[in-house]
Design an enzyme around this catalytic site. Sequence first.
Site, PDB file in Angstrom:
ATOM      1  N   ASP A   1      99.019 -17.747 -54.260  1.00 47.18           N
ATOM      2  CA  ASP A   1      98.050 -18.656 -54.904  1.00 47.18           C
ATOM      3  C   ASP A   1      97.033 -19.168 -53.893  1.00 47.18           C
ATOM      4  O   ASP A   1      95.829 -19.219 -54.146  1.00 47.18           O
ATOM      5  CB  ASP A   1      98.763 -19.808 -55.657  1.00 47.18           C
ATOM      6  CG  ASP A   1      99.929 -20.418 -54.884  1.00 47.18           C
ATOM      7  OD1 ASP A   1     100.243 -19.931 -53.784  1.00 47.18           O
ATOM      8  OD2 ASP A   1     100.535 -21.390 -55.389  1.00 47.18           O
TER       9      ASP A   1
ATOM     10  N   ASP B   1      96.881  -5.895 -57.188  1.00 47.11           N
ATOM     11  CA  ASP B   1      96.025  -5.550 -58.328  1.00 47.11           C
ATOM     12  C   ASP B   1      95.083  -6.712 -58.630  1.00 47.11           C
ATOM     13  O   ASP B   1      93.866  -6.543 -58.751  1.00 47.11           O
ATOM     14  CB  ASP B   1      96.908  -5.249 -59.553  1.00 47.11           C
ATOM     15  CG  ASP B   1      96.086  -4.904 -60.781  1.00 47.11           C
ATOM     16  OD1 ASP B   1      95.112  -4.133 -60.647  1.00 47.11           O
ATOM     17  OD2 ASP B   1      96.407  -5.412 -61.874  1.00 47.11           O
TER      18      ASP B   1
ATOM     19  N   ASP C   1      90.648  -7.123 -57.695  1.00 48.19           N
ATOM     20  CA  ASP C   1      89.549  -7.374 -58.648  1.00 48.19           C
ATOM     21  C   ASP C   1      88.801  -8.649 -58.250  1.00 48.19           C
ATOM     22  O   ASP C   1      87.574  -8.708 -58.315  1.00 48.19           O
ATOM     23  CB  ASP C   1      90.080  -7.540 -60.092  1.00 48.19           C
ATOM     24  CG  ASP C   1      90.019  -6.242 -60.901  1.00 48.19           C
ATOM     25  OD1 ASP C   1      90.224  -5.158 -60.303  1.00 48.19           O
ATOM     26  OD2 ASP C   1      89.772  -6.302 -62.117  1.00 48.19           O
TER      27      ASP C   1
HETATM   28  C1  IPM Z   1      94.262  -0.474 -61.168  1.00 44.45           C
HETATM   29  C2  IPM Z   1      94.546  -0.643 -62.652  1.00 44.45           C
HETATM   30  C3  IPM Z   1      95.934  -0.111 -62.975  1.00 44.45           C
HETATM   31  C4  IPM Z   1      96.933  -0.952 -62.209  1.00 44.45           C
HETATM   32  C5  IPM Z   1      96.296  -0.073 -64.469  1.00 44.45           C
HETATM   33  C6  IPM Z   1      95.280   0.641 -65.299  1.00 44.45           C
HETATM   34  C7  IPM Z   1      97.648   0.555 -64.680  1.00 44.45           C
HETATM   35  O1  IPM Z   1      94.380  -1.959 -63.036  1.00 44.45           O
HETATM   36  O2  IPM Z   1      94.292   0.665 -60.672  1.00 44.45           O
HETATM   37  O3  IPM Z   1      93.981  -1.465 -60.498  1.00 44.45           O
HETATM   38  O4  IPM Z   1      97.301  -2.047 -62.670  1.00 44.45           O
HETATM   39  O5  IPM Z   1      97.353  -0.516 -61.150  1.00 44.45           O
HETATM   40 MN    MN Z   2      93.508  -3.253 -61.492  1.00 36.66          MN
END
Ligand code: IPM
Ligand code: MN
Length: 365
Positions: free
Chosen positions: A223, A247, A251
Site C-alpha cells: 500500500d 499487475d 498499470d
Molecule cells: C496483464 C493482464 C493479465 C494479468 C490478465 C489479462 C490475465 O492484466 O498482463 O497485466 O493479470 O496478468
Molecule cells: Mn494487467
Amino acid sequence: MAKKVAVLPGDGIGQEIVEGTIRILKQFEEVFGRSITFEYGLIGGHAIDEKNNPLPEETVRLCQESDAVLLGAVGGPKWDNNPSDLRPERGLLGIRKALGLFANLRPVQAIPALISSSTLKEDVVKDVDLLIVRELTGGLYFGEPSERRSVNGEEAVVDTLFYTRREIERILRKGFELARVRRKKVTSVDKANVLESSKVWREVANEVAQDYPDVTLEHLLVDNAAMQLIRRPDQFDVIVTENLFGDILSDEASMLTGSLGMLPSASLSEEGPGLFEPVHGSAPDIAGKNEANPMAMLLSAAMMLKYAFGWEREADMLEQAVFRTLESGVCTGDLAGVTNAEPASTETVLAEVERQLKEVAQLTK
Ligand code: IPM
Ligand code: MN
Ligand code: NAD
C-alpha cells in the site's frame, strides 16, 4: 540465421498493433540485413471461437519451437460471461505457465517528449527510470483451490496465494541480477504485516541479499509502495514483487510515462523462448477504430530484439524511432489528450515510426 517468431495477435486492439509492428519488423531485413520469420498462432477469444480452446495445443507447440513469442492482447466483452476455462485470459495464463515465464520485466521510463505534458508535475516524473520485476507463474493467479463452494448452506468462494520458497527465491535473484547492471537498488514489495506468503517473501529477500553485497535492499509494504510511486517515483530502481501486486502497480506506474499505451514488457523463463507483449489489454472501447497507440507493442518488439536475439543496436534504433515520432508531435489520442496535439490514427503513427526508423538507420551508417 533467421530468427523465428511466434506471433499471437489475440483480440481487440491486439490485432491492429501486432499487424503494424510486424510490418515494421519486416523492414529489418531491408534496412539492417537481419532476417526474422513470422508464424501465426491462435490465442484468447479468437482461439475460443475457432477451436473452443483459449490455448490450442498447436499454439503451445509453435511457441516452444520458436526463438521468441510476440503477443498483442487477449479478452473482450464477447467472452466475459464464459465459464472460467473458456475465458481468453486463460490462454494468456496458460502460455505463461507452459513456457515457464516466471519473470515479467516491465520498464517504466520518463520519455523526454512527454514529460512536460504528464498529468503529474514535471519535477516528479522527469527522472523516472524504474523496472518492475513481477513474478508471473505463481501467487493468487495459479494457487489451488480456486473455486466457489457452499459453507453451511451459504455460497462462499476461495482463491489461494501459493508459492514455494524456490519460486520466491528465483524471482528475487532475477531482481538482484538486474539491479546489478542498473543503479544497484532493489525494493522488495510485499504485505508482510498481514500475509504469511509475504513474511516468507521478506525472509527470502534478506537471504538472497547476502549474495549481492553491492546491491541495496529495501522492503516496502504494497500500500505504501502504491503511494510512493506517485509521490516520488524517481526513488525506485528495481521493484520486485508477487504476481497480483505487480499487475496492479505496473498499470499505476504506466501513467508516469503518460499512457498505458506506452508500457512494454518481456516475460522470461530459466531457458527457452521469452514472450514479449504490451502491459495493456485488448482495449475493447477503441478496438477496430484505428485509434490504438502501437508504441507499447513496438517497444515490446524492441525488448524482443534485445533480450531474445541480443540485437542491442537494432533494439536501440527501434526505440529511437518511437521516441523521435513522439518528438515530431505524432501520437494517438491517449497521449494527445495530455499533449494537446491533434490525435493521429494508429496507421499514421506507424507510418511515421517506419519513416523515422529508416532515418535513424541512415544516420548511424
Ligand atoms: C496483464 C493482464 C493479465 C494479468 C490478465 C489479462 C490475465 O492484466 O498482463 O497485466 O493479470 O496478468
Ligand atoms: Mn494487467
Ligand atoms: P485495457 O488495458 O484493455 O484498457 C484500459 C484503458 O486503457 C482503456 O480505456 C483503453 O482504451 C486504454 N488503452 C489500453 N491500451 C491502449 C492503447 N494501446 N492505446 C490507447 N489506449 C489504450 O484494460 P481493461 O479495459 O481493463 O481490459 C480489457 C480486456 O483486456 C479485458 O478482457 C482484460 O482481461 C484484457 N486484458 C488483457 C491483457 C493482456 O492481454 N495482456 C492485459 C490487460 C487486460
